[in-house]
Design an enzyme around this catalytic site. Sequence first.
Site, PDB file in Angstrom:
ATOM      1  N   ALA A  29      -6.276  -9.666   5.242  1.00 29.35           N
ATOM      2  CA  ALA A  29      -5.975 -10.698   4.244  1.00 29.35           C
ATOM      3  C   ALA A  29      -5.972 -12.081   4.885  1.00 29.35           C
ATOM      4  O   ALA A  29      -5.495 -12.255   6.015  1.00 29.35           O
ATOM      5  CB  ALA A  29      -4.626 -10.421   3.609  1.00 29.35           C
ATOM      6  N   GLU A  84      -6.250   1.396  -0.025  1.00 26.83           N
ATOM      7  CA  GLU A  84      -5.427   1.505   1.183  1.00 26.83           C
ATOM      8  C   GLU A  84      -4.330   2.550   0.990  1.00 26.83           C
ATOM      9  O   GLU A  84      -3.206   2.213   0.593  1.00 26.83           O
ATOM     10  CB  GLU A  84      -4.799   0.143   1.528  1.00 26.83           C
TER      11      GLU A  84
HETATM   12 ZN   LIG Z   1      -0.656  -3.338   4.661  1.00 26.37          ZN
END
Ligand SMILES: [Zn+2]
Length: 279
Positions: free
Chosen positions: A190, A252
């Site tokens: 991210a 994820e």
């Molecule tokens: Zn994570």
Amino acid sequence: MTFCDYREVFFMYQSEGTGRERKGEISQRRKQNEIIIITILAVIMTAVMFANILENPKISDQSANEKEKMEKISNKTKTDGINNKKNKEKRMINKNDWMLVLVNGKHKIKENYDITVTPVGYTQAIDERCYDNLKNMINDCRNAGYNPVICSSYRSHEKQVLLFENKIKDFIGQGYTRKEAKKKAGTVVALPGTSEHEIGLAVDIVDVKYQLLEENQEKTETQKWLMKNCWKYGFILRYPKDKQEITGVIYEPWHYRFVGKENAKMIMKNNLCLEEYLE
Ligand SMILES: [Zn+2]
């Protein structure tokens, strides 16, 4: 006129006729008339009996229809009730609640975001407000016979910057230009300022026997237990397989986000991701 009324008239007439016969005052013609009338009455009575028999199923059908109608109304009321409840629950969501802070590519962490973290073991940390929930989830998972390991939790902004820069270097090492490498890095790490790890409400948990952050993580027994039970402790699997388009993040099966028990239950029960829940 009901069946009972006809029967009553018939018995009265029969009684009267019998009395007159005993006195010998009735002519042959009158006897014939009586027979005709009795026959007509008998036919009427039989017809009424049949009518009653045939009518009963109709009443029954009518009752069934009415019952069906009532059930439909009742079901509609129930459905309305559920919808109202759902709307009510949705209306009750407080988007400013600290546990529902939305952080993603489009929603950066606010500059003045305040956080107090508490250590988890020697190397990890998490927002102190969800520490007990995380501790209980990990303990219960272990007590169920599995081996969860927290491999990532709170990250400072500086650490996120470092992670991102290292990933860019990796791609440059593979022959990409810096611009290309930065774009590719953004798909796996991210961008600093857009990671839930920076607000201390996310943890990456893996199985001790299989610690790779890849899709196969979902096949471990630890992960199966966590995915099934995390909501009971206020956590959600933040990036589900079928929500990648909405979250903008790959699947994820290790990243858990704290949202509180009630929210986690609603999100889980309705198969939503956080973005959908808050929209
Ligand atoms: Zn994570």
